[in-house]
Design a protein around this motif. Structure first.
Motif, short mmCIF file in Angstrom:
data_model
loop_
_atom_site.label_atom_id
_atom_site.label_comp_id
_atom_site.label_asym_id
_atom_site.label_seq_id
_atom_site.Cartn_x
_atom_site.Cartn_y
_atom_site.Cartn_z
N SER A 59 8.70 -11.57 26.33
CA SER A 59 9.00 -12.99 26.20
C SER A 59 10.39 -13.28 26.72
CB SER A 59 8.90 -13.41 24.74
OG SER A 59 9.84 -12.71 23.96
N ASP A 60 10.61 -14.55 27.14
CA ASP A 60 11.84 -14.94 27.78
C ASP A 60 13.04 -14.95 26.85
OD1 ASP A 60 10.57 -15.20 30.14
OD2 ASP A 60 10.24 -17.35 30.00
N THR A 76 16.48 -10.78 30.01
CA THR A 76 15.70 -11.62 30.93
C THR A 76 16.44 -11.83 32.24
OG1 THR A 76 14.62 -12.78 29.10
CG2 THR A 76 14.60 -13.86 31.24
N LYS A 91 8.69 -18.56 42.44
CA LYS A 91 7.55 -18.28 41.57
C LYS A 91 7.21 -16.80 41.56
CE LYS A 91 5.27 -22.81 41.78
NZ LYS A 91 4.04 -23.54 42.19
N ALA A 150 9.77 -14.96 39.45
CA ALA A 150 9.52 -15.16 38.02
C ALA A 150 8.35 -14.31 37.54
CB ALA A 150 9.23 -16.65 37.75
N GLN A 151 7.28 -14.28 38.33
CA GLN A 151 6.11 -13.50 37.95
C GLN A 151 6.44 -12.01 37.90
OE1 GLN A 151 2.83 -13.83 40.68
NE2 GLN A 151 1.36 -13.03 39.21
N ALA A 163 9.00 -13.55 33.64
CA ALA A 163 9.79 -14.66 33.11
C ALA A 163 9.14 -15.97 33.52
CB ALA A 163 11.22 -14.59 33.64
N THR A 164 9.57 -17.05 32.90
CA THR A 164 9.08 -18.37 33.28
C THR A 164 10.00 -18.97 34.34
OG1 THR A 164 10.41 -19.54 31.63
CG2 THR A 164 8.24 -18.72 30.93
N LEU A 165 9.50 -19.97 35.06
CA LEU A 165 10.35 -20.67 36.02
C LEU A 165 11.54 -21.31 35.32
CD1 LEU A 165 7.85 -22.41 38.47
CD2 LEU A 165 9.56 -20.67 39.03
N GLY A 166 11.30 -21.80 34.09
CA GLY A 166 12.39 -22.40 33.33
C GLY A 166 13.51 -21.42 33.09
N SER A 167 13.15 -20.16 32.80
CA SER A 167 14.17 -19.13 32.58
C SER A 167 14.96 -18.86 33.85
CB SER A 167 13.51 -17.83 32.11
OG SER A 167 12.95 -17.98 30.84
#
Length: 203
Positions: free
Chosen positions: A13-14, A19, A42, A45-46, A50-54
């Motif tokens: 998780s982020d 991270t 993208k 992140a993948q 991680a998420t794009l937000g992170s």
């Protein structure tokens, strides 16, 4: 020049510590293999889990800021490798031959995919993104400085040592790129041998 580390995907998780580091590692590895233009946010992140937000939280400047971080990472890792190599017993020529063999082994083992992350990230971006160009130039200057220090310690005149250090780093970079493109270790191995002979002439 090529580094020893390889990206390891971590789907954690982020909010877990690390991270940012995972994002930088992912960016460095992907840009090392695909270049700056071939790598997307993208995908980074993948690969990092991680998420794009992170990604944008840690790198609000987006891919350009990430590329600078990736170059710094490649610089730090190869600075460590080069420092260890130059500190080993034996002559500088022997150290450089050992380094070129190691670089050749790493390229071959990666299927000729993992060349120099600094060069791979900065090629094609220097004119567009001065901050990436500056980070790459700093890396080359640092590597040249390490070689020059070793040459100076052997008693070589300062001007000759610093000029020869530029030649050493430039030759290694060019040989690694040629080996990767040709999928042949000979450019690196020949570079190591001839650099050793060149250094011996200046002793």
């Amino acid at each position: 020049m090529q580094t020893r580390t390889r990206q390891q995907t971590d789907p954690a998780s982020d909010d877990r510590p690390g991270t940012r580091e995972r994002i930088v590692r992912a960016a460095s590895t992907l840009m090392q293999r695909q270049g700056y233009d071939g790598t997307g946010i993208k995908q980074i992140a993948q690969e990092a889990g991680a998420t794009l937000g992170s990604v944008y939280h840690f790198f609000p400047g987006g891919k350009q800021e990430l590329a600078v971080a990736a170059v710094h990472r490649g610089d730090e890792e190869f600075t460590g490798i080069l420092g260890e190599t130059l500190a080993a017993e034996g002559t500088l020529g022997e150290a450089l031959e050992a380094l070129t063999r190691s670089l050749a082994d790493g390229l071959r083992e990666s299927g000729w995919a993992d060349g120099c992350p600094v060069t791979a990230t900065s090629l094609g971006t220097a004119a567009r993104f001065p901050d990436i160009q500056h980070a790459a130039a700093e890396a080359f200057t640092r590597w040249q400085g390490l070689v020059a220090e070793r040459l100076l310690a052997s008693g070589m005149a300062e001007e000759t040592a610093r000029e020869l250090a530029v030649t050493v780093v430039s030759t290694l970079e060019g040989a690694e790129l040629a080996a990767q493109v040709c999928q042949d270790e000979r450019p690196l191995l020949l570079a190591g041998r001839h650099l050793a002979e060149l250094i011996a002439l200046h002793r």
